[in-house]
Design an enzyme around this catalytic site. Sequence first.
Site, PDB file in Angstrom:
ATOM      1  CE1 TYR A 171       2.114  -2.009 -75.080  1.00 60.01           C
ATOM      2  CE2 TYR A 171       0.328  -0.948 -76.260  1.00 60.01           C
ATOM      3  CZ  TYR A 171       0.771  -1.856 -75.308  1.00 60.01           C
ATOM      4  OH  TYR A 171      -0.133  -2.584 -74.598  1.00 60.01           O
ATOM      5  CD  GLU A 182       4.680  -5.591 -76.541  1.00 60.67           C
ATOM      6  OE1 GLU A 182       4.983  -6.322 -77.504  1.00 60.67           O
ATOM      7  OE2 GLU A 182       3.548  -5.557 -76.034  1.00 60.67           O
ATOM      8  CG  ASP A 200      13.211  -8.810 -52.386  1.00 61.15           C
ATOM      9  OD1 ASP A 200      13.415  -7.582 -52.446  1.00 61.15           O
ATOM     10  OD2 ASP A 200      12.071  -9.311 -52.356  1.00 61.15           O
ATOM     11  CB  THR A 217      10.420  -1.873 -54.881  1.00 58.23           C
ATOM     12  OG1 THR A 217      10.929  -1.753 -53.566  1.00 58.23           O
ATOM     13  CG2 THR A 217       9.534  -3.092 -54.980  1.00 58.23           C
ATOM     14  CE  LYS A 224       8.980  -2.202 -50.249  1.00 59.15           C
ATOM     15  NZ  LYS A 224       8.999  -2.897 -51.524  1.00 59.15           N
ATOM     16  NE  ARG A 247       3.304   2.770 -54.864  1.00 57.73           N
ATOM     17  CZ  ARG A 247       3.675   2.248 -53.687  1.00 57.73           C
ATOM     18  NH1 ARG A 247       3.765   0.945 -53.540  1.00 57.73           N
ATOM     19  NH2 ARG A 247       3.965   3.010 -52.666  1.00 57.73           N
TER      20      ARG A 247
HETATM   21  N1  DSN Z   1       4.578  -4.715 -49.135  1.00 60.08           N
HETATM   22  C1  DSN Z   1       5.930  -4.298 -48.921  1.00 60.08           C
HETATM   23  C2  DSN Z   1       6.210  -3.869 -47.522  1.00 60.08           C
HETATM   24  O1  DSN Z   1       5.385  -3.176 -46.969  1.00 60.08           O
HETATM   25  O2  DSN Z   1       7.239  -4.197 -46.986  1.00 60.08           O
HETATM   26  C3  DSN Z   1       6.911  -5.310 -49.398  1.00 60.08           C
HETATM   27  O3  DSN Z   1       6.825  -5.394 -50.767  1.00 60.08           O
END
Ligand code: DSN
Length: 421
Positions: free
Chosen positions: A59, A61, A205, A231, A234, A240
Amino acid sequence: MAYFNEMMEASLEHLDAEISALISSELSRQRTHIELIASENFVPRAITEGLGSILTNKYAEGYPHKKYYGGCEFVEQIEEIAIERAKKLFGADHANVQPHSGSTANQAAYFSVMKPGDGMLAMRLDHGGHLSHGHPLNFTGLMYKITAYGVNPETETIDYDEVAHLARESRPKVIVAGASAYPRRIDFARFRAVADEVGAILVTDMAHIAGLVAGGVHDNPTPHSQFVTSTTHKTLRGPRGAFVLCNAEYARDLDRTVFPGVQGGPLLPAVAAKATCFKLAGEPEFKVYASQVIKNASALCAKLQEKGLRVVSGGTDNHIVLLDLRSRKITGKAAEKALEAAGITTNKNAIPFDPEKPMVTSGLRLGTPAVTSRGMKEEEMSLVADAIDEVLSAAEDENVIRTVRARMAELGAAFPLYESI
Ligand code: DSN
């Protein structure tokens, strides 16, 4: 005691054969299928090591040097390294690497500067935006007054004049730039000019394009935006998870919003893996990767157009190709299913002004981050485009599906994946 020791040291296969077998099946699926989901990628094995590490036991925090638990001396070093690498990679004043997901990262950015009832201007989901950009069932749609911009019906690209017009009319507190299914470059300087004109805060974003930004093949939104959310899984090819960058003036508010605002303890295995991801994305080889992602998308797009398929906006500048399937008399849902059976993984996607329902759609979204990580280049994209064309022309023909599936498995086998796992 014997049971305890044995259990603690046993492999997953030994302790939970059911889950172990399913993970093996998923590995085999990843190896044999051609992965064209634009938001997916294959992480380096090193990233899986961080993710599967004993850091899950801890943990932590709070933030480095202000943790609420004892024993944080090593994990706070890991978090500090992740923060410094994220700042350096994108040229940011401040980074928070704790958000568990892109949606939580957006939540943290919004909550840092907005109150319920405030106005937000963001991209329509059915024109390429994300759920957390104002969908009526999402917290954003429930909490904020949403005004949505879309693409121009002729060019199918963002209509910046419309963005400016809507911003002047709605006077939003926040303008969101960024999308999940938009194949063109986004002009962040233009978004910032609109935001400044109406006194709004620009939140970008960049989840889909973060790897392209890190690799220097897409403009960086950081100098233009007060907040950048992303994120890590990608195009950035990490675990993730997510992170938020912001200008120094918002640093304290952002950190307090992530914790204790919307999260408790950070997922430390993910934080460690994010640190490794930021390191790798800063290396010269990553520039080569990012550039090949775009070359592959252009090649895939050009070949599909040659086959007579219509591509939304007439092409691509990034990793995404958005197909309009209407001329082939097949829906996105049916195309996704037929391609899956043929060993090509994609997802149905709404196209702008789509006459079909969101769960059916007239479109298919393709992307090249994952196949590029396997080492595929333009030549392979041409083979994949041929296969897509064949399946879309004969989606009901089991012989076609079987033949393409065998060809795709052979193609996959020529680009081995996770040989040491
Ligand atoms: N769900 C994602 C995508 O496939 O683009 C976006 O967060």
